[in-house]
Design an enzyme around this catalytic site. Structure first.
Site, short mmCIF file in Angstrom:
data_model
loop_
_atom_site.label_atom_id
_atom_site.label_comp_id
_atom_site.label_asym_id
_atom_site.label_seq_id
_atom_site.Cartn_x
_atom_site.Cartn_y
_atom_site.Cartn_z
N THR A 139 1.56 -12.70 23.79
CA THR A 139 0.57 -13.37 22.67
C THR A 139 1.08 -14.76 22.58
O THR A 139 0.53 -15.44 21.71
CB THR A 139 1.13 -12.55 21.45
OG1 THR A 139 2.57 -12.63 21.23
CG2 THR A 139 0.59 -11.13 21.39
N HIS A 175 10.18 -14.98 21.50
CA HIS A 175 11.19 -15.51 20.60
C HIS A 175 12.10 -14.60 20.36
O HIS A 175 12.13 -13.46 20.66
CB HIS A 175 10.14 -16.04 19.36
CG HIS A 175 9.35 -14.80 18.97
ND1 HIS A 175 9.90 -13.87 18.09
CD2 HIS A 175 7.93 -14.63 19.01
CE1 HIS A 175 8.92 -12.97 17.70
NE2 HIS A 175 7.65 -13.40 18.32
N HIS A 214 12.16 -10.92 19.79
CA HIS A 214 11.78 -10.05 20.85
C HIS A 214 13.42 -9.63 21.44
O HIS A 214 13.06 -8.61 22.27
CB HIS A 214 11.16 -10.78 21.93
CG HIS A 214 9.50 -10.90 21.60
ND1 HIS A 214 9.16 -12.20 21.47
CD2 HIS A 214 8.58 -9.95 21.51
CE1 HIS A 214 7.91 -12.05 21.35
NE2 HIS A 214 7.47 -10.62 21.27
N LYS A 235 -0.13 -6.12 11.43
CA LYS A 235 -0.78 -7.33 11.41
C LYS A 235 -1.95 -7.14 10.37
O LYS A 235 -2.65 -6.17 10.40
CB LYS A 235 -1.62 -7.58 12.64
CG LYS A 235 -0.58 -8.09 13.77
CD LYS A 235 -0.41 -9.69 13.56
CE LYS A 235 0.83 -10.19 14.70
NZ LYS A 235 1.89 -9.31 14.49
N ARG A 281 -6.95 -10.17 15.33
CA ARG A 281 -6.41 -11.56 16.03
C ARG A 281 -7.83 -12.03 16.73
O ARG A 281 -8.47 -11.38 17.02
CB ARG A 281 -5.49 -10.80 17.32
CG ARG A 281 -4.05 -10.20 16.73
CD ARG A 281 -3.58 -9.56 17.63
NE ARG A 281 -2.30 -9.18 17.63
CZ ARG A 281 -1.05 -9.28 17.54
NH1 ARG A 281 -0.95 -10.37 18.44
NH2 ARG A 281 0.00 -8.92 17.34
N GLN A 313 -1.88 1.94 24.35
CA GLN A 313 -0.35 2.22 24.68
C GLN A 313 0.34 3.58 24.86
O GLN A 313 1.15 3.93 25.54
CB GLN A 313 0.52 1.50 23.40
CG GLN A 313 2.00 1.59 23.26
CD GLN A 313 2.71 0.63 22.23
OE1 GLN A 313 1.76 -0.10 21.74
NE2 GLN A 313 3.82 0.82 21.81
N ASP A 364 7.62 -1.41 13.67
CA ASP A 364 6.10 -1.36 13.54
C ASP A 364 5.52 -0.58 14.66
O ASP A 364 4.31 -0.20 14.78
CB ASP A 364 5.55 -2.76 13.45
CG ASP A 364 5.82 -3.69 14.43
OD1 ASP A 364 6.82 -3.38 15.54
OD2 ASP A 364 5.12 -4.48 14.72
N LYS A 388 11.68 -14.90 6.17
CA LYS A 388 11.48 -14.29 7.33
C LYS A 388 12.41 -14.51 8.40
O LYS A 388 12.91 -15.77 8.59
CB LYS A 388 9.95 -14.76 7.70
CG LYS A 388 9.53 -13.53 8.90
CD LYS A 388 8.15 -13.78 9.04
CE LYS A 388 7.64 -12.84 10.16
NZ LYS A 388 6.69 -13.37 11.13
N LYS A 421 12.40 -17.90 11.87
CA LYS A 421 11.74 -19.12 11.84
C LYS A 421 12.54 -20.21 11.00
O LYS A 421 13.29 -19.91 10.32
CB LYS A 421 10.49 -18.79 10.49
CG LYS A 421 9.47 -17.81 10.93
CD LYS A 421 8.25 -18.71 11.49
CE LYS A 421 7.19 -17.75 11.71
NZ LYS A 421 6.85 -17.09 12.94
N THR A 422 12.23 -21.35 11.38
CA THR A 422 12.97 -22.43 10.80
C THR A 422 11.96 -23.29 10.55
O THR A 422 10.48 -23.08 10.62
CB THR A 422 13.93 -23.22 11.92
OG1 THR A 422 12.90 -23.56 13.04
CG2 THR A 422 14.71 -22.32 12.65
N1 LIG Z 1 2.23 -2.99 20.95
C1 LIG Z 1 3.55 -3.68 21.62
C2 LIG Z 1 3.58 -3.93 22.87
C3 LIG Z 1 3.39 -2.92 24.00
C4 LIG Z 1 2.44 -2.87 24.63
C5 LIG Z 1 2.19 -1.97 25.61
C6 LIG Z 1 3.04 -0.76 25.26
O1 LIG Z 1 2.97 0.44 26.55
C7 LIG Z 1 4.25 -0.69 24.58
C8 LIG Z 1 4.43 -1.73 23.95
C9 LIG Z 1 3.68 -4.78 20.40
O2 LIG Z 1 2.66 -5.54 20.25
O3 LIG Z 1 4.72 -5.22 20.51
#
Ligand SMILES: N[C@@H](Cc1ccc(O)cc1)C(=O)O
Length: 419
Positions: A41, A46, A49, A83, A87, A174, A195, A231, A234-235
């Site tokens: 994305t 960052h 992750h 979210k 997006r 997913q 999430d 949060k 973040k800075t």
């Molecule tokens: N959906 C996850 C990323 C993801 C993508 C594909 C997957 O099979 C698993 C996880 C996220 O936004 O953080």
């Protein structure tokens, strides 16, 4: 009790597990494959992750096989989980480019050369990108009821504000990844942020419906919270990135050093590989002498060395020390640029400019009279060197890399003068 699960618990890394007893039994019995996915994305990951990545690494260190999945296809759609709004889509070229940089970053954390349990990288574009719409609807979509999908938090919270069909179907994409990795790679566990619970359990549902005697698991990691309620990650300058071009190792180091006393032990548990004994000892140190900030330093050192390497850490420490003491003479131009990224800058009207004129035009001193006073009082420093000559004219040697000069007034007020 399984040692790895015990470690994850000690570190507070477990939010939810689908079947803890079953997972424990499995981990005690065999070395498993597990995966976590990362959607491209942005052009960099960052620090948000880092928890799933480091948790994959903890599994690897305990003898399991981690698969880091880059969401080359899912990144084209956009996960609605967590979210509030739809997006905007990024172009395929951009997502492809971002997938490559993220893949490189993921590769820095895991061991791909390990003899028995090397890490792997996968990209779901390889299977989702090729799938036809009829295959998708017949083979995958048929297994999900609309009711089931509507009940997921990621969808439920968006019904009022709106969600497109594309984002609505994200959980199925997913889920298909998990099924694919389960079937082809015997990958039995998916981990992710809290999430991701809905998407992970949807995958388990798909596996259960399509495979006989299926046994797979999901585990989520808590969201990192901060004691002051703001949060994490973040800075003022925005997100803390893992790419050193976006967040320099010095800024990265500073982020951890500046952690709240109340958060620092939690971060040690989450983000370092220090032993339990060591963490407990450091916890005592924060309680006994928080003002020393020794534990904050230790945290910043561990994480910066892990992400940027030993050399970059040493540099970050040198920059921090020089900025703290005001003695920047020993720093290189590059180091000064890192350290002074956020100070006000001023474009000088001429190269060989009189110091008093410069102080005024750069707004360092509020008036001519004050400028003269500042210089004669010894409050003005050029590149860390005090200058008390009222008639001083800046010259070539005052320009670092022939580009800039650092003016300091008093203890802390810095200005970067550019030419
Ligand atoms: N959906 C996850 C990323 C993801 C993508 C594909 C997957 O099979 C698993 C996880 C996220 O936004 O953080």
């Amino acid at each position: 009790m399984n040692e790895l699960l015990q470690d994850l618990k000690f570190r507070g890394l477990i939010n939810q597990v689908t079947d803890e007893a079953g997972l424990e039994e499995l981990l005690n019995k065999e070395s498993i494959k597990l995966y976590s996915g990362f959607d491209p994305t942005a052009d960099s990951l960052h620090i948000g992750h880092m928890l799933p990545i480091l948790t994959l690494k903890r599994f690897q260190l305990a003898g399991h096989h981690p698969i880091a999945l880059v969401g080359g296809a899912t990144g084209l759609i956009g996960d609605p989980s967590g979210k509030k709004a739809e997006r905007t889509l990024n172009t395929e070229d951009i997502v492809q480019q971002w997938s490559d940089s993220i893949k490189n970053q993921l590769s820095r954390f895991l061991d791909f050369e390990a003899e028995v349990n090397p890490a792997e990288i996968a990209n779901n574009f390889e299977w989702l990108g090729k799938m036809t719409i009829t295959e998708f609807l017949r083979d995958v979509g048929k297994n999900f009821s609309i009711n089931y999908m509507l009940a997921k938090d990621s969808v439920k919270t968006r019904i009022e504000s709106g969600i497109s069909f594309s984002e609505f179907t994200y959980m199925i994409l997913q889920s298909y990844d998990f099924l694919k990795l389960y079937k082809n790679e015997h990958c039995k566990l998916q981990i992710g942020g809290s999430d991701q619970w809905g998407n992970i359990t949807a995958g388990l549902e798909l596996i259960r419906r399509t495979e006989t005697d299926a046994k797979a698991f999901g585990l989520t990691i808590p969201l990192v919270t901060k004691a002051d309620g703001t949060k994490f990650g973040k800075t003022e300058g925005g997100a803390v990135w893992l790419d050193r071009e976006k967040t320099s190792p010095y800024e990265f180091y500073q982020f951890w050093i500046n952690a709240d006393d109340r958060d620092v032990v939690k971060y040690l548990k989450y983000f370092t590989f220090l032993s339990h004994e060591e963490i407990n000892a450091l916890e005592k140190e924060v309680q006994d002498a928080p003002e020393k900030r020794a534990v904050h330093k230790r945290l910043a050192e561990e994480v910066t060395a892990m992400v940027h390497g030993r050399e970059a850490l040493d540099q970050a420490i040198r920059i921090s020390a020089a900025l703290f003491s005001g003695d920047i003479k020993a720093l290189t131009g590059e180091e000064i640029k890192q350290g002074f990224k956020d100070v006000p800058t001023h474009e000088a009207s001429a190269k060989d400019i009189g110091l008093i004129d410069l102080l005024i035009e750069a707004g360092v001193s509020p008036s001519k009279r004050q400028a003269r006073e500042d210089v004669s009082n010894g409050a003005i420093y050029i590149n860390g060197e005090r200058q008390q000559d009222l008639n001083y004219v800046l010259q070539g040697e005052d320009r670092i890399d022939d580009e800039f000069t650092i003016i300091r007034r008093g203890k802390k007020k810095y200005t970067m003068v550019k030419y």
